[in-house]
Motif scaffolding. Structure first.
Motif, PDB file in Angstrom:
ATOM      1  N   PRO A  59       3.159 -33.924 -27.610  1.00 41.33           N
ATOM      2  CA  PRO A  59       2.136 -34.688 -28.562  1.00 41.33           C
ATOM      3  C   PRO A  59       0.964 -33.761 -28.629  1.00 41.33           C
ATOM      4  CG  PRO A  59       3.228 -35.961 -26.947  1.00 41.33           C
ATOM      5  CD  PRO A  59       3.547 -34.745 -26.606  1.00 41.33           C
ATOM      6  N   GLY A  60       0.514 -33.729 -29.912  1.00 37.78           N
ATOM      7  CA  GLY A  60      -1.147 -33.121 -30.058  1.00 37.78           C
ATOM      8  C   GLY A  60      -1.927 -33.745 -28.944  1.00 37.78           C
ATOM      9  N   PHE A  61      -2.638 -32.957 -28.358  1.00 41.29           N
ATOM     10  CA  PHE A  61      -3.620 -33.570 -27.524  1.00 41.29           C
ATOM     11  C   PHE A  61      -4.727 -34.373 -28.028  1.00 41.29           C
ATOM     12  CE2 PHE A  61      -2.799 -29.227 -25.070  1.00 41.29           C
ATOM     13  CZ  PHE A  61      -1.925 -29.674 -24.311  1.00 41.29           C
ATOM     14  N   VAL A  62      -5.207 -35.423 -27.181  1.00 40.00           N
ATOM     15  CA  VAL A  62      -6.030 -36.231 -27.801  1.00 40.00           C
ATOM     16  C   VAL A  62      -7.273 -36.254 -26.978  1.00 40.00           C
ATOM     17  CG1 VAL A  62      -6.638 -38.887 -28.177  1.00 40.00           C
ATOM     18  CG2 VAL A  62      -4.253 -37.838 -28.675  1.00 40.00           C
ATOM     19  N   ILE A 484      -4.134 -36.651 -21.314  1.00 41.58           N
ATOM     20  CA  ILE A 484      -4.672 -35.949 -22.345  1.00 41.58           C
ATOM     21  C   ILE A 484      -3.692 -36.531 -23.707  1.00 41.58           C
ATOM     22  CG2 ILE A 484      -5.809 -34.348 -20.829  1.00 41.58           C
ATOM     23  CD1 ILE A 484      -3.546 -32.354 -21.592  1.00 41.58           C
ATOM     24  N   THR A 485      -2.879 -37.111 -23.652  1.00 39.04           N
ATOM     25  CA  THR A 485      -1.955 -37.426 -24.957  1.00 39.04           C
ATOM     26  C   THR A 485      -2.232 -38.866 -25.123  1.00 39.04           C
ATOM     27  OG1 THR A 485       0.072 -37.339 -23.590  1.00 39.04           O
ATOM     28  CG2 THR A 485      -0.620 -35.473 -24.790  1.00 39.04           C
ATOM     29  N   LEU A 486      -0.968 -39.669 -24.767  1.00 38.42           N
ATOM     30  CA  LEU A 486      -0.924 -41.089 -24.801  1.00 38.42           C
ATOM     31  C   LEU A 486      -1.884 -42.019 -24.036  1.00 38.42           C
ATOM     32  CD1 LEU A 486       0.864 -43.192 -26.391  1.00 38.42           C
ATOM     33  CD2 LEU A 486       2.384 -43.317 -24.120  1.00 38.42           C
ATOM     34  N   GLY A 487      -2.248 -41.475 -23.040  1.00 36.84           N
ATOM     35  CA  GLY A 487      -3.498 -42.240 -22.283  1.00 36.84           C
ATOM     36  C   GLY A 487      -4.679 -42.209 -22.811  1.00 36.84           C
ATOM     37  N   ALA A 488      -5.192 -41.001 -23.679  1.00 35.23           N
ATOM     38  CA  ALA A 488      -6.317 -40.827 -24.256  1.00 35.23           C
ATOM     39  C   ALA A 488      -6.164 -42.077 -25.679  1.00 35.23           C
ATOM     40  CB  ALA A 488      -6.605 -39.718 -24.463  1.00 35.23           C
ATOM     41  N   ALA A 489      -4.839 -41.856 -26.205  1.00 36.86           N
ATOM     42  CA  ALA A 489      -4.689 -42.444 -27.510  1.00 36.86           C
ATOM     43  C   ALA A 489      -4.698 -43.776 -27.010  1.00 36.86           C
ATOM     44  CB  ALA A 489      -3.171 -42.186 -27.957  1.00 36.86           C
ATOM     45  N   VAL A 498      -0.505 -41.994 -32.458  1.00 32.89           N
ATOM     46  CA  VAL A 498      -0.583 -40.795 -31.953  1.00 32.89           C
ATOM     47  C   VAL A 498      -0.356 -40.811 -30.406  1.00 32.89           C
ATOM     48  CG1 VAL A 498      -2.117 -39.758 -33.830  1.00 32.89           C
ATOM     49  CG2 VAL A 498      -2.988 -40.805 -31.621  1.00 32.89           C
ATOM     50  N   GLY A 499      -0.112 -39.695 -29.758  1.00 32.37           N
ATOM     51  CA  GLY A 499      -0.123 -39.708 -28.343  1.00 32.37           C
ATOM     52  C   GLY A 499       1.321 -39.496 -27.791  1.00 32.37           C
ATOM     53  N   SER A 500       2.225 -39.760 -28.541  1.00 34.22           N
ATOM     54  CA  SER A 500       3.513 -39.552 -28.055  1.00 34.22           C
ATOM     55  C   SER A 500       4.686 -39.220 -29.305  1.00 34.22           C
ATOM     56  CB  SER A 500       4.299 -40.762 -27.380  1.00 34.22           C
ATOM     57  OG  SER A 500       4.238 -41.788 -28.158  1.00 34.22           O
ATOM     58  N   LEU A 501       5.366 -38.605 -29.233  1.00 34.33           N
ATOM     59  CA  LEU A 501       6.437 -38.174 -30.073  1.00 34.33           C
ATOM     60  C   LEU A 501       7.439 -39.080 -30.597  1.00 34.33           C
ATOM     61  CD1 LEU A 501       6.582 -34.354 -29.513  1.00 34.33           C
ATOM     62  CD2 LEU A 501       4.849 -35.488 -30.872  1.00 34.33           C
ATOM     63  N   GLY A 504       8.220 -42.803 -36.234  1.00 34.50           N
ATOM     64  CA  GLY A 504       7.213 -43.735 -37.139  1.00 34.50           C
ATOM     65  C   GLY A 504       5.952 -43.054 -36.838  1.00 34.50           C
ATOM     66  N   LYS A 505       5.645 -42.348 -35.647  1.00 30.31           N
ATOM     67  CA  LYS A 505       4.233 -42.048 -35.587  1.00 30.31           C
ATOM     68  C   LYS A 505       3.967 -40.686 -36.587  1.00 30.31           C
ATOM     69  CE  LYS A 505       3.242 -43.545 -30.969  1.00 30.31           C
ATOM     70  NZ  LYS A 505       2.754 -43.368 -29.592  1.00 30.31           N
ATOM     71  N   TYR A 506       2.611 -40.378 -36.345  1.00 29.09           N
ATOM     72  CA  TYR A 506       1.996 -39.140 -37.294  1.00 29.09           C
ATOM     73  C   TYR A 506       2.876 -37.929 -36.525  1.00 29.09           C
ATOM     74  CZ  TYR A 506      -1.672 -41.778 -39.281  1.00 29.09           C
ATOM     75  OH  TYR A 506      -2.602 -42.622 -40.002  1.00 29.09           O
ATOM     76  N   ALA A 507       3.284 -36.926 -37.075  1.00 30.27           N
ATOM     77  CA  ALA A 507       4.104 -35.795 -36.775  1.00 30.27           C
ATOM     78  C   ALA A 507       2.927 -34.764 -36.277  1.00 30.27           C
ATOM     79  CB  ALA A 507       4.660 -35.287 -37.595  1.00 30.27           C
ATOM     80  N   ASP A 508       2.147 -35.048 -34.932  1.00 31.05           N
ATOM     81  CA  ASP A 508       1.080 -34.304 -34.545  1.00 31.05           C
ATOM     82  C   ASP A 508       1.548 -33.753 -33.284  1.00 31.05           C
ATOM     83  OD1 ASP A 508      -0.345 -35.452 -36.579  1.00 31.05           O
ATOM     84  OD2 ASP A 508      -1.696 -36.720 -35.294  1.00 31.05           O
ATOM     85  N   MET A 509       1.486 -32.325 -33.137  1.00 29.62           N
ATOM     86  CA  MET A 509       2.034 -31.706 -32.004  1.00 29.62           C
ATOM     87  C   MET A 509       1.284 -30.575 -31.550  1.00 29.62           C
ATOM     88  SD  MET A 509       6.112 -31.742 -33.140  1.00 29.62           S
ATOM     89  CE  MET A 509       5.688 -31.533 -34.894  1.00 29.62           C
ATOM     90  N   VAL A 510       1.389 -30.322 -30.232  1.00 30.99           N
ATOM     91  CA  VAL A 510       0.799 -28.740 -29.868  1.00 30.99           C
ATOM     92  C   VAL A 510       1.983 -28.049 -29.381  1.00 30.99           C
ATOM     93  CG1 VAL A 510       0.242 -29.937 -27.558  1.00 30.99           C
ATOM     94  CG2 VAL A 510      -0.944 -27.818 -28.190  1.00 30.99           C
ATOM     95  N   VAL A 511       1.891 -26.874 -29.698  1.00 26.46           N
ATOM     96  CA  VAL A 511       2.966 -25.782 -29.300  1.00 26.46           C
ATOM     97  C   VAL A 511       2.214 -24.912 -28.209  1.00 26.46           C
ATOM     98  CG1 VAL A 511       4.494 -24.307 -30.293  1.00 26.46           C
ATOM     99  CG2 VAL A 511       3.955 -25.998 -31.493  1.00 26.46           C
TER     100      VAL A 511
END
Length: 542
Positions: A59-62, A484-489, A498-501, A504-511
């Motif tokens: 998941p993209g970092f939050v 740094i993902t779901l916890g911050a979200a 956001v925060g997890s893949l 239904g959630k936004y397609a926000d990711m880090v590669v």
């Protein structure tokens, strides 16, 4: 509407029902499906995107506590102790002596027009044995124009004599935070917001209001993107009309690479005005702009000696810090915003500030019970075990400044806290044992924005000298990645988006080029961010 199917060597989802996958389908900016390829055949006609086939997707970092000032401060002169890269990628060497600092100031002044103020930032006197920066040291470097030096914490500044005169600070020497020399004259050091605002008034601008610049917000977004961040806060935004317009302007841009979550500074208005402001504007957001949070500033910073500590106070005998407003005012603001149904993010560095705010939250909950309020103590660097248990009972979230362990751990061990108390800086493992919703942050621009480095700090608990800052409070890599993902979200009340893949959630990711769960933990900070994906749109790093 077309469907894009991304493949990866490994997808770490942060979804406990489906923690790993190899493919993720995106449609209309949201996640349509996650799983192995054979289970996604029923999606129909898809466009397979294999550019990340040998990469790892998370998941993209939050980033739950940073400031859009990161996009503004680099127009000014950097004086930090540690080397650091600016948004353009230029490496600035650290300033490690008074002579170095004075020389950099002279060079900075040489490029300005006559009389133009020189503003610098990042200086941290705690690293200079026996030195407390004053106006005389600044006058030696630059005496022909106003000079303002922000300290690294942004809770203290030092100004030269020209700036003192322009701000007429000698007339206000009795105000708390205006430090005096032995003759009772301001020595140039100004602690906390009330004292610093006299300088802002004299300059005709405030550094903290420069987040109203679309250019600063654009730069902020690019810094975040390169660090793998897709959702980022601005946790001290005045939310002026100009600032709100800038937030809207950048967030509606198709190629803006992050989602913005500003928090209104509570001390910039009285409670009635602040509540009305938030209630009016929080419905004015969009997919990339989420409004409604309020930030309350209590004390200062421990390393700047402006944080409030309970007995026995500072290890080296320094006087206790100062409040940004009278304690009774801070407590009343908690009451007012809580009763209005708003979520508070509360700056608390010292344990006395923690105690004051736990008292206020408990009183507010007694009068107006609110399940799932998610009031969050920010920084929370120094908190006792008893206070942790109390926070758990009250349903309080914690966002700890993990980078602090690296940058100032040695200072706390030897100067501000001593050995025993320095072991419980950022007690992350204890917070997890008590099931307190907890995350970690960088507080950029106070320290560089980089969630993988922040996660490394939480796992390794290593100071800049290599000393271990309390192994018992270290956490594992998996827990750090969750923070740094779901916890911050969760602390931002955005965990449904956001925060997890999850579908239904936004397609926000880090590669990432490498798998953070497979490499040695001490390499976590070195992992390269290959790209981010925001709403299905790919932003590859150079």
């Amino acid at each position: 509407m077309s469907i894009t199917l991304f493949s990866a060597k490994r997808i770490i989802t942060m979804d406990p029902s489906l923690p790993e996958a190899s493919h993720i389908a995106v449609q209309g900016g949201r996640i349509l499906a996650v799983g192995p390829l054979k289970e996604l055949q029923d999606l129909g006609d898809v466009q397979l995107d294999e550019r990340f086939a040998d990469k790892v997707i998370l998941p993209g970092f939050v980033e739950g506590h940073s400031h859009a000032l990161e996009g503004a401060v680099w127009q000014y002169l950097y004086l930090g102790y540690f080397p650091r890269r600016d948004p353009a990628g230029q490496l600035w060497s650290g300033v490690t002596s008074l002579a170095d600092m004075q020389q950099r100031l002279r060079q900075g002044a040489a490029g300005l027009t006559p009389g133009e103020p020189l503003i610098a930032w990042g200086f941290d006197p705690v690293f200079f044995e026996g030195l407390r920066l004053d106006r005389r040291a600044l006058d030696e470097a630059v005496g022909d124009r106003p000079l303002v030096v922000f300290h690294a914490s942004l809770h203290v500044m030092t100004v030269n004599s020209v700036m003192l005169e322009r701000a007429q600070l000698a007339r206000h020497a009795g105000i708390e935070g205006i430090m005096l020399d032995q003759q009772g004259y301001p020595n140039g050091e100004l602690q906390e917001m009330a004292a610093m605002h006299a300088v802002f008034d004299a300059l005709g601008r405030s550094l903290f209001e420069e987040v109203a610049s679309p250019a600063a917000l654009q730069a902020y977004g690019q810094v975040a993107r390169r660090a793998g961040v897709t959702t980022i806060t601005d946790l001290y935004n005045p939310l002026t009309d100009e600032g709100l317009a800038a937030l809207h302007e950048v967030s509606v841009t198709d190629d803006y690479p992050v989602r913005l979550v500003p928090a209104m500074s509570a001390l910039s208005r009285n409670a009635e005005e602040g509540i009305a402001r938030l209630q009016t504007c929080r419905e004015q957001g969009n997919d990339k702009l989420h409004l409604g949070l309020v930030k309350l500033m209590t004390d200062g910073s421990i390393q700047g000696y402006t944080a409030r500590l309970l007995w026995p106070g500072y290890h080296d005998g320094h006087p206790n810090g100062i409040w940004n407003a009278p304690p009774e005012t801070l407590q009343q603001l908690v009451m007012d915003y809580h009763q209005a149904g708003l979520q508070l993010h509360i700056h608390t560095n010292g344990d006395e500030a923690v105690e004051l705010m736990l008292d206020a939250i408990e009183d507010a909950l007694t009068l107006w019970p609110r399940p799932d309020h998610r009031h969050t103590l920010q920084h929370c660097q120094f908190i006792s075990q008893a206070q942790l248990r109390r926070a758990a009972r009250l349903g309080v979230c914690l966002n700890m400044f993990a980078n602090h362990l690296y940058y100032w751990g040695d200072i706390h061990r030897h100067k501000t806290l001593g050995y025993a108390r320095s072991r419980r800086l950022e007690p992350l493992a204890s917070a997890l044992r008590l099931n307190i919703p907890t995350t970690v942050h960088s507080d950029a621009p106070v320290t560089p924005l980089g969630p993988l480095f922040t996660a490394w700090c939480a796992v390794q608990r290593q100071s800049a000298s290599g000393a271990c800052m309390g192994r018992e409070e270290a956490i594992g890599v998996a827990d750090a990645l969750h923070m740094i993902t779901l916890g911050a979200a969760y602390t931002l009340r955005l965990d449904h988006l956001v925060g997890s893949l999850e579908v239904g959630k936004y397609a926000d990711m880090v590669v990432l080029d490498e798998d953070p769960l497979s490499v040695p933990a001490d390499r976590l900070r070195d992992l390269r961010v290959h790209a981010t994906v925001l709403g299905g749109r790919v932003y590859e790093n150079d």
